[in-house]
Motif scaffolding. Structure first.
Motif, PDB file in Angstrom:
ATOM      1  N   ILE A  18      -3.098   1.648  -4.416  1.00 19.48           N
ATOM      2  CA  ILE A  18      -4.014   2.421  -3.579  1.00 19.48           C
ATOM      3  C   ILE A  18      -3.529   3.865  -3.512  1.00 19.48           C
TER       4      ILE A  18
ATOM      5  N   GLY B  53     -13.238   3.867  -2.549  1.00 22.92           N
ATOM      6  CA  GLY B  53     -13.441   2.516  -2.053  1.00 22.92           C
ATOM      7  C   GLY B  53     -13.607   2.448  -0.550  1.00 22.92           C
ATOM      8  N   ALA B  54     -13.121   3.461   0.155  1.00 25.77           N
ATOM      9  CA  ALA B  54     -13.272   3.548   1.605  1.00 25.77           C
ATOM     10  C   ALA B  54     -13.147   5.014   1.990  1.00 25.77           C
TER      11      ALA B  54
ATOM     12  N   ARG C  56      -7.107   2.002  -6.486  1.00 27.68           N
ATOM     13  CA  ARG C  56      -8.226   2.150  -5.557  1.00 27.68           C
ATOM     14  C   ARG C  56      -8.053   3.445  -4.770  1.00 27.68           C
TER      15      ARG C  56
ATOM     16  N   SER D 144      -6.368   1.489 -12.583  1.00 30.69           N
ATOM     17  CA  SER D 144      -6.903   0.452 -11.698  1.00 30.69           C
ATOM     18  C   SER D 144      -6.540   0.703 -10.246  1.00 30.69           C
TER      19      SER D 144
ATOM     20  N   ARG E  81      -9.198  11.397  -7.178  1.00 29.67           N
ATOM     21  CA  ARG E  81     -10.153  10.346  -7.542  1.00 29.67           C
ATOM     22  C   ARG E  81     -10.206  10.156  -9.052  1.00 29.67           C
TER      23      ARG E  81
ATOM     24  N   MET F 236      -9.032   6.080  -1.704  1.00 27.39           N
ATOM     25  CA  MET F 236      -9.574   6.156  -0.357  1.00 27.39           C
ATOM     26  C   MET F 236      -9.574   7.614   0.096  1.00 27.39           C
TER      27      MET F 236
END
Length: 363
Positions: free
Chosen positions: A281, A328-329, A312, A310, A303, A314
């Protein structure tokens, strides 16, 4: 619970929290929910406020060198430049000639002399290359102040040096570059987060002048002055980024510097791509995520690194006014605090809350 490696890589929230403070607050919030995760702190910058901090934290062996310069309103400013282990230097305009150094704003009289003085100090110290972070400027002088500090002369029709700032450009008749200091051996790289040209409706005066206190009538006068400068300096006024920092990008191009996307350049030096690739993340952020955020700002850069693997991504921002595609959030401090005023009054409190909320959905 699956353990995550989380890279925290935000920009500053301009005016309320530095990139370091944002990073720490998000980390505290995340750890309060998921104490077993590995947190990698990597504050970033795009060439504006906090660029020195980002380099200093990410590059072991960096050394801050103090320097006193002439501020944008002629008061002395205690600033610094950063020497990197490879004997290159980072000089930040926001520290020497930035808009946060002014109260009130001076649309015609603010200048970049102090920025040039800091560059000259780094050159005097024998550095091999300079990285010039030019975000957060207070002036619209086309970089004439910085070039003056580096040995150039800007003179009126009587052969007298013009007054500093955008005001003087209206009387500019000639430029003497014979005394201009040469670039260091490794050159100069300008770090910027904008792609505006020097002149025209998307240029330095029209776009950034109002942010520095200029009225519509003031913008017209500043535009004329920048056009006079453009006719006398050996650089292309239409170059993307020439309009950055009130045209300082253009002045540095005339010196021989090259322009680079600030977030990309900072990220390359601090090896952000490697850090993001090794994480599950990555959290990034900035004060305002809007339609300009895709134009080389830190969140779009982070981003893109996440999308290459892979990881994620945020997002946390003071306000989110554009669709946060690719994240993703996303958390808006304004929304969770209930108002912009509340979010700005205690930004670090709400950043910790944002970190906790993102941790709660990490999975």
């Amino acid at each position: 619970m699956t353990s995550h490696t989380v890279v925290i890589a935000p920009d500053s929230f301009k005016g309320t929290a530095t990139a370091i403070e944002v990073t720490e607050a998000l980390a505290e919030g995340w750890a309060s929910v998921r104490p077993g995760d590995v947190l990698v702190r990597m504050p970033l910058a795009d060439g504006g406020e906090g660029t020195l901090d980002a380099f200093e934290i990410a590059v072991p062996g960096s050394e801050r060198v103090p320097v006193t310069v002439l501020g944008p309103d002629d008061r002395p400013v205690q600033a610094s430049w950063l020497r990197l282990p490879d004997n290159s230097a980072v000089v930040e305009l926001a520290e020497t000639s930035g808009i946060t150094l002014l109260d009130p704003l001076l649309p015609f009289d603010a200048h970049t002399i102090g920025f040039g003085e800091a560059i000259a100090a780094a050159l005097d110290a024998g550095v091999e290359r300079v990285y010039l972070a030019i975000g957060g400027s207070s002036s619209t002088d086309g970089g004439a102040g910085a070039l003056t500090a580096l040995g150039a002369r800007f003179i009126d029709g009587d052969g007298i040096p013009i007054v500093p700032g955008g005001r003087g450009l209206a009387r500019l008749e000639a430029v003497d570059l014979s005394g201009l200091r040469p670039l260091p051996p490794g050159g100069a790289v300008v770090l910027s987060d904008v792609s505006h040209p020097l002149l025209g409706p998307s240029g330095a005066a029209a776009v950034f002048g109002p942010q520095k206190g200029a009225t519509a009538a003031d913008v017209a006068v500043l535009e004329v002055g920048l056009a006079r400068l453009a006719a006398l300096l050996p650089a292309d006024a239409s170059t993307p980024g020439a309009g950055a920092a009130g045209g300082t990008g253009f002045g540095l191009l005339a010196w021989g510097a090259t322009l680079a996307a600030g977030a990309d350049a900072v990220g390359e030096v601090v090896r952000a791509a490697d850090a993001v690739a090794s994480a599950s993340i990555v959290i990034t952020g900035e004060g305002r995520f809007d339609g300009q955020s895709d134009a080389g700002k830190v969140p779009s850069y982070v981003r893109s690194l996440a999308a290459a693997g892979s990881t994620r991504a945020m997002l946390v921002a003071g306000a989110i006014t554009a669709e946060p595609l690719g994240f993703g959030a996303a958390v808006s401090l304004t929304e969770i605090a209930g108002s912009t005023e509340s979010a700005m009054a205690d930004t670090r409190l709400w950043l910790r809350e944002a970190g906790a909320r993102l941790a709660a959905v990490a999975g």
